[in-house]
Scaffold this active site. Sequence first.
Site, PDB file in Angstrom:
ATOM      1  N   ASP A  79       3.948 -16.656  15.131  1.00 10.95           N
ATOM      2  CA  ASP A  79       4.932 -16.477  16.196  1.00 10.95           C
ATOM      3  C   ASP A  79       4.168 -16.313  17.505  1.00 10.95           C
ATOM      4  O   ASP A  79       3.350 -15.396  17.646  1.00 10.95           O
ATOM      5  CB  ASP A  79       5.787 -15.239  15.918  1.00 10.95           C
ATOM      6  CG  ASP A  79       7.255 -15.461  16.246  1.00 10.95           C
ATOM      7  OD1 ASP A  79       7.524 -15.964  17.342  1.00 10.95           O
ATOM      8  OD2 ASP A  79       8.113 -15.134  15.405  1.00 10.95           O
ATOM      9  N   GLU A  83      11.892 -21.648  20.471  1.00 10.13           N
ATOM     10  CA  GLU A  83      13.169 -20.947  20.531  1.00 10.13           C
ATOM     11  C   GLU A  83      13.739 -21.126  21.934  1.00 10.13           C
ATOM     12  O   GLU A  83      13.051 -20.890  22.921  1.00 10.13           O
ATOM     13  CB  GLU A  83      12.985 -19.465  20.219  1.00 10.13           C
ATOM     14  CG  GLU A  83      14.308 -18.704  20.206  1.00 10.13           C
ATOM     15  CD  GLU A  83      14.138 -17.198  20.230  1.00 10.13           C
ATOM     16  OE1 GLU A  83      15.037 -16.510  19.724  1.00 10.13           O
ATOM     17  OE2 GLU A  83      13.128 -16.706  20.775  1.00 10.13           O
ATOM     18  N   ASP A  92       3.480  -5.726   4.560  1.00 11.24           N
ATOM     19  CA  ASP A  92       2.164  -5.993   5.146  1.00 11.24           C
ATOM     20  C   ASP A  92       1.625  -7.343   4.691  1.00 11.24           C
ATOM     21  O   ASP A  92       2.239  -8.045   3.874  1.00 11.24           O
ATOM     22  CB  ASP A  92       1.195  -4.859   4.791  1.00 11.24           C
ATOM     23  CG  ASP A  92       1.224  -4.492   3.308  1.00 11.24           C
ATOM     24  OD1 ASP A  92       1.161  -5.417   2.475  1.00 11.24           O
ATOM     25  OD2 ASP A  92       1.342  -3.293   2.982  1.00 11.24           O
ATOM     26  N   ASN A 130       0.795  -1.225   0.000  1.00 13.28           N
ATOM     27  CA  ASN A 130       0.000   0.000   0.000  1.00 13.28           C
ATOM     28  C   ASN A 130       0.832   1.282   0.000  1.00 13.28           C
ATOM     29  O   ASN A 130       0.282   2.379   0.152  1.00 13.28           O
ATOM     30  CB  ASN A 130      -0.965   0.008   1.192  1.00 13.28           C
ATOM     31  CG  ASN A 130      -0.245  -0.022   2.538  1.00 13.28           C
ATOM     32  OD1 ASN A 130       0.984  -0.012   2.591  1.00 13.28           O
ATOM     33  ND2 ASN A 130      -1.011  -0.069   3.614  1.00 13.28           N
ATOM     34  N   HIS A 188      15.810 -13.865  11.609  1.00 12.43           N
ATOM     35  CA  HIS A 188      15.719 -12.420  11.797  1.00 12.43           C
ATOM     36  C   HIS A 188      16.654 -11.901  12.873  1.00 12.43           C
ATOM     37  O   HIS A 188      16.819 -10.687  13.010  1.00 12.43           O
ATOM     38  CB  HIS A 188      14.277 -12.048  12.160  1.00 12.43           C
ATOM     39  CG  HIS A 188      13.829 -12.613  13.476  1.00 12.43           C
ATOM     40  ND1 HIS A 188      13.617 -13.964  13.654  1.00 12.43           N
ATOM     41  CD2 HIS A 188      13.580 -12.036  14.676  1.00 12.43           C
ATOM     42  CE1 HIS A 188      13.244 -14.188  14.894  1.00 12.43           C
ATOM     43  NE2 HIS A 188      13.222 -13.035  15.543  1.00 12.43           N
ATOM     44  N   ASP A 189      17.267 -12.788  13.642  1.00 12.18           N
ATOM     45  CA  ASP A 189      18.146 -12.384  14.742  1.00 12.18           C
ATOM     46  C   ASP A 189      19.628 -12.538  14.426  1.00 12.18           C
ATOM     47  O   ASP A 189      20.460 -12.375  15.325  1.00 12.18           O
ATOM     48  CB  ASP A 189      17.823 -13.199  16.004  1.00 12.18           C
ATOM     49  CG  ASP A 189      16.603 -12.680  16.735  1.00 12.18           C
ATOM     50  OD1 ASP A 189      16.261 -11.495  16.563  1.00 12.18           O
ATOM     51  OD2 ASP A 189      15.971 -13.464  17.479  1.00 12.18           O
ATOM     52  N   ASP A 229       8.409 -18.124  20.851  1.00 11.26           N
ATOM     53  CA  ASP A 229       9.496 -17.221  21.199  1.00 11.26           C
ATOM     54  C   ASP A 229       9.980 -17.487  22.622  1.00 11.26           C
ATOM     55  O   ASP A 229       9.173 -17.598  23.554  1.00 11.26           O
ATOM     56  CB  ASP A 229       8.996 -15.779  21.061  1.00 11.26           C
ATOM     57  CG  ASP A 229      10.079 -14.756  21.287  1.00 11.26           C
ATOM     58  OD1 ASP A 229      11.028 -14.722  20.488  1.00 11.26           O
ATOM     59  OD2 ASP A 229       9.978 -13.997  22.271  1.00 11.26           O
TER      60      ASP A 229
END
Length: 584
Positions: free
Chosen positions: A105, A258, A36, A30, A338-339, A200
Amino acid sequence: MALADPPSPRAWWKSAVVYQIYPISFFDSNGDGFGDLNGILAKLEYLKDLGVDVLWLSPIYKSPLADMGYDIADYQAIDPRYGTLEDWDRLIAAVHERGMKLMMDLVVNHTSDEHEWFVQSRSDKDASRNPKRDWYIWRPPKYDEQGSAWDYDEKTGEYYLHLYVSKQPDLNWENPAVREAVYEMMEWWIKRGCDGFRMDVINIISKVDGLPDAPVTDPKEEYQSASIFFANGPRVHEYIREMNGRVLSRHDLITVGETPFTQNAQDLLPYVLPSRHELNMVFQFELMSIDSYVDPFGTDVPLVPKQWKLKDLKDVVTRWQTFEREAGFWNAVFIENHDHSRSVSRFGNDSPDWRTLSAKLLAMLEITQSGTLYIYQGQEIGMKNAPPTWGLEEYKDVATQNFWNSVLEKRKRETKNADVDMSDVMDGIRRKARDHARLPMQWDSSAYAGFSPAPPWMRVNDDYPDWNAEVQLEDTSSVRSFWKQALTLRKKHNVLVYGDFTLRHPDNSQVFAYTRSLGSATALVLLNFHHNPTEFKLDDVPHLIGGPLVLGNYPTADLPTEATEAVRLRGYEGRLYFSSSVHV
């Protein structure tokens, strides 16, 4: 001959390929600069074509984004940046229509301090009047100043525990009402179509009774490590077994936990053993630590890099590939998320001459291991770390900023000088920061890499005009094309998913070699982790001489189609051979 069947039953989630999406950086539909849900919807055919079976979405819940969505203000609402619940419903329907699944998640060690539960919890410290007071962990003051994991609440005159940033108060899992609320929330998402959960920091939900002060391990530091008091705590397995009985066992789900602060395999075993009825698998981070400095007190410092050795990588992979296999332990195979910074920059060679080859080599390392396979967005095109010319202002992650500030303050204090050298810290950030994994996905050569028509929330890597998905989709020799080929091969041959693992030539400092065996099928994997060529002799696997070459990261037209007694490997070359009994 190896057993024809693996020690534990086969399952759809064991052979699945899971693709992690970091939504804010995936695709903006968008034009507001943020990725998104509709952006994910728009790219489902791309993911299906790659060979993805399961999408794992990093948090998309309503959040003030103090920690990139891991501070959740409402578990049953989508953050407006990402869309609406109706957008999620359309996405899950489209995912299922394509025969794929979607996992969420699950972040339930803590919430945001803006969550209604915490707003109510801090409104009154009298538990007789406030039923939410004991949903979090509160303590009266012990000193004038509490430790870094405690923040003072002026209204109630007590401190609350937050193992992460102050806007992430820890839930009190000792309270049955908290657990009940979590289970109800999980069921709500499952009924809506969710196919599983990545949990997580699930191993820290149980804290040691009394929350004692951490022992002093480094007298020079103001605050001490306290993970021995919250990692793998006294009731953690009780809680997860309860979760399994109340929710997980009632559905056909994929689950992965995790488990930070833990590298001892025996500590992780109970989470995964089928007889324990807890989780399918866990993420262990031993491989992610082989290039991190460990201080004299045994603490891993992720943003201080060290030179890793191939022996380190061999030892870690071999240990986990062979760990309690007969008892049914199952691995989660990954080299990016992502870490962590980009794998081609950490474990490969991201220079122009070797980037493509070493990215393919790392793909071969992943697809030839036993376990559920995880790919992180952009890994399939060999995205690399941000350029070393970028300054600190480009790094948005709270962990990066906090590390820089803490070292800066410490050095100023020790030197009594406002002007201190921070070049080594900046070098570590450029090599190891989590930010590198969070740069926007590089879709094409248009402005902002086709991620968004507007300036994105985070700068796009400078190499996007030449290094992007559109270019690679049209190039049969690209990293993305190789990943598609490799995933197809893995799905075709169960030996790569379920076979046993045997390390070959462990003392070879350049080549990582191993075999995988299942029934009459054997696969030989040869990976040269150096730019120099080398020769590898098949003296301990003579029965594989003559076996067909089924995958290589160099053009195969000029190569022998069968394994020879001595295999000549070029720089960063990987080869996969099968025994002659395998139909290819």
